[in-house]
Write a protein that holds these residues in place. Structure first.
Motif, short mmCIF file in Angstrom:
data_model
loop_
_atom_site.label_atom_id
_atom_site.label_comp_id
_atom_site.label_asym_id
_atom_site.label_seq_id
_atom_site.Cartn_x
_atom_site.Cartn_y
_atom_site.Cartn_z
N TRP A 323 0.85 -1.19 0.00
CA TRP A 323 0.00 0.00 0.00
C TRP A 323 0.88 1.24 0.00
CZ3 TRP A 323 0.15 -4.09 3.22
CH2 TRP A 323 0.65 -3.93 4.51
N ASP A 324 1.39 1.55 -1.19
CA ASP A 324 2.33 2.66 -1.34
C ASP A 324 1.64 4.00 -1.57
OD1 ASP A 324 1.39 2.39 -3.91
OD2 ASP A 324 3.26 1.59 -4.72
N GLY A 325 0.30 4.02 -1.60
CA GLY A 325 -0.42 5.26 -1.76
C GLY A 325 -0.70 5.63 -3.20
N SER A 326 -0.06 4.95 -4.14
CA SER A 326 -0.33 5.24 -5.55
C SER A 326 -1.05 4.05 -6.18
CB SER A 326 0.98 5.56 -6.29
OG SER A 326 1.90 4.49 -6.14
N TYR A 327 -0.31 2.99 -6.48
CA TYR A 327 -0.93 1.80 -7.07
C TYR A 327 -1.72 1.01 -6.03
CZ TYR A 327 -1.42 -2.42 -9.89
OH TYR A 327 -1.91 -3.49 -10.60
N GLY A 328 -1.18 0.90 -4.82
CA GLY A 328 -1.85 0.17 -3.75
C GLY A 328 -2.37 1.11 -2.69
N GLU A 364 10.06 -3.27 5.97
CA GLU A 364 9.63 -3.04 7.35
C GLU A 364 8.29 -2.35 7.44
OE1 GLU A 364 11.40 -1.49 11.64
OE2 GLU A 364 12.64 -1.39 9.83
N ILE A 365 8.00 -1.45 6.50
CA ILE A 365 6.73 -0.73 6.55
C ILE A 365 5.55 -1.68 6.42
CG2 ILE A 365 6.76 -0.23 4.06
CD1 ILE A 365 5.44 2.46 4.73
N TRP A 366 5.72 -2.75 5.63
CA TRP A 366 4.63 -3.73 5.46
C TRP A 366 4.57 -4.67 6.68
CZ3 TRP A 366 3.51 -0.63 1.96
CH2 TRP A 366 4.37 -0.28 0.93
N TYR A 367 5.72 -5.02 7.19
CA TYR A 367 5.78 -5.91 8.36
C TYR A 367 5.08 -5.26 9.55
CZ TYR A 367 7.85 -9.18 11.73
OH TYR A 367 8.05 -10.13 12.71
N ARG A 368 5.38 -3.99 9.80
CA ARG A 368 4.74 -3.29 10.92
C ARG A 368 3.25 -3.07 10.63
NH1 ARG A 368 8.81 -5.03 13.66
NH2 ARG A 368 10.77 -3.97 13.24
N GLY A 369 2.93 -2.79 9.39
CA GLY A 369 1.53 -2.53 9.05
C GLY A 369 0.64 -3.75 9.23
N LEU A 370 1.18 -4.94 9.01
CA LEU A 370 0.39 -6.17 9.15
C LEU A 370 0.30 -6.65 10.58
CD1 LEU A 370 1.65 -8.14 6.01
CD2 LEU A 370 -0.61 -7.10 6.32
#
Length: 450
Positions: A323-328, A364-370
């Motif tokens: 979820w990078d804010g553009s495509y996701g 890490e941004i995805w790991y923390r987000g999940l």
């Protein structure tokens, strides 16, 4: 599978079923508990599925509790491309099924600990079909051109779980080969030592319900009725409509093949409807839809497979796009709920080891987000192995339970996109790391676990 310096994964699977829950939290958050018993979601879950899930949950709890943990290294195998696309992969020419399952061993001497296969999308042929006539696939046309890969996917999954070659799988001979009825060519599955070698999963790149041709083009939102009919998706999830019947027809194709694996005691990590959070107008036909409608699609699928078809060998994996804010986009609205999900993951194509997305370590941004979902966390798709020259410490900061490399990306040298390249040294570094669980022969008793 084996774990260097610790007990093997077989022992971990056996111990994890009865392991106590571990409680952990980041300093500024309330404690998070990850349940280890799959029966909390499916009271009829098979013993083998329970053991695999408990092992994954145990690894997650180790990481959350600050104990040494491990990451199962996985490999996605695109059998339809290996068998029918001579331009695919690291050399031009038709490849035997399981080429990229075996490729890891060619490079490192070790097999993947997890293999994900696909029963879709087909290869541009009309209607769902199979290559050979089998008891579980009598409802589908057999001996059809470009459909033998489906049989190979089911056989390879059984072989990874229980050992290859296996003379009792489909029409395979003790050598691990058979004659493809449509092409008249010999097809061989890779040898993995003759014993149980790993855990398996399936994705389902499902062409849109009702599509007359089954192929990757028909999975895309822009080629589906959703592109020009705003009410189509709602009809797909509404019982009584012809679109809903088309959906159930597709799910029966999936269930018939997964049911064969259930009958043979094989637990499956099932990852349907991935990357659902891409922005509207992009991605797959199920992507970018109204979140309420997507959650209903997931629950219809769950109820059909588990409730109506009685498949209790499944471990459900929910995997949004990064979820990078553009495509996701932010994926939380698309989460079907704890009752329908066992494992959460991410398809990470937004960053690379040399140019990670967001603050912190790569991924890490995805790991923390999940972390908020309280489930085992995985990288469901990546072009890269986790440990490489640019980021050798990835698993120190983000001890994912499982990490799956996508198809040809394991060894394909894409000169136009060098950031997508894994070197042989990267693959070696990953497969021989004490933080990674690779595949291999398990103890003989594992064959009786189902």
């Amino acid at each position: 599978m084996r774990m260097r310096g610790r007990i093997g994964l077989l022992g971990a699977i056996g111990a994890a079923v009865t392991a106590p829950l571990a409680v952990w939290a980041w300093p500024d958050k309330a404690p998070v508990t990850v349940a280890t018993d799959l029966r909390e979601r499916d009271p009829r879950a098979t013993p083998a599925a329970r053991r695999v899930y408990a092992m994954l949950a145990g690894l997650e709890n180790d990481a959350r509790h600050g104990r040494p943990s491990r990451t199962v290294i996985g490999q996605h195998v695109e059998l339809q491309n290996e068998r029918y696309n001579p331009q695919y992969g690291d050399y031009h020419g038709i490849k035997q099924p399981g080429y990229y399952y075996r490729k890891a061993k060619d490079i490192t001497g070790r097999l993947p600990g997890f293999v994900e296969l696909d029963l879709g999308p087909g290869y541009g042929q009309p209607g769902w079909a199979v290559g050979e006539s089998r008891s579980y696939s009598r409802s589908w046309p057999s001996c059809r051109r470009m459909w033998g890969y489906v049989d190979d996917a089911v056989d390879l999954a059984l072989g990874v779980w229980a050992g290859l070659p296996r003379s009792d799988d489909g029409s395979y001979h003790p050598s691990g080969s058979h004659w493809d009825c449509a092409s008249g060519t010999e097809v061989s599955l890779p040898h993995n030592g003759g014993g149980p070698a790993g855990i398996v999963g399936f994705s389902f790149h499902q062409p849109y319900p009702g599509s007359p041709v089954k192929g990757f083009a028909q999975t895309q939102q822009r080629n589906s009725p959703a592109a020009h009919d705003p009410g189509w998706f709602a009809r797909v999830i509404t019982p009584g409509t012809s679109e809903h019947q088309d959906l159930l027809h597709d799910l029966d194709f999936l269930a018939d093949h997964l049911g064969y694996l259930a009958d043979h005691g094989v637990p499956v990590l099932l990852r349907p409807y991935h990357e659902m959070n891409t922005k509207p107008g992009h991605g797959f036909w199920w992507s970018g839809q109204d979140p309420d409608h997507f959650r209903q699609l997931w629950r219809v699928t769950y109820d059909h497979l588990v409730g109506r078809r009685g498949l209790h060998n499944l471990i459900f994996v929910w995997a949004p796009n990064s979820w990078d804010g553009s495509y996701g986009r932010e994926p939380r609205p698309y989460y079907p709920g704890d009752r329908y999900v066992d494992v959460v993951g991410v398809d990470d194509y937004s960053g690379s080891p040399t140019e990670p997305f967001g603050a912190g370590a790569w991924t890490e941004i995805w790991y923390r987000g999940l972390e908020q979902y309280g489930k085992p966390r995985i990288v469901a798709e990546s072009f890269h192995v986790p440990l490489n020259a640019a980021r050798p410490d990835t698993l120190d900061r983000t001890p994912w339970v499982l990490w799956t490399v996508w198809g040809q990306a394991l060894s394909y040298d894409n000169a136009s996109s060098p950031q997508k390249k894994n070197t042989g040294a990267d693959v070696q570094r990953t497969y021989w790391s004490p933080k990674v669980i690779s595949g291999g022969n398990w103890a003989h008793s594992v064959t009786n676990r189902h």
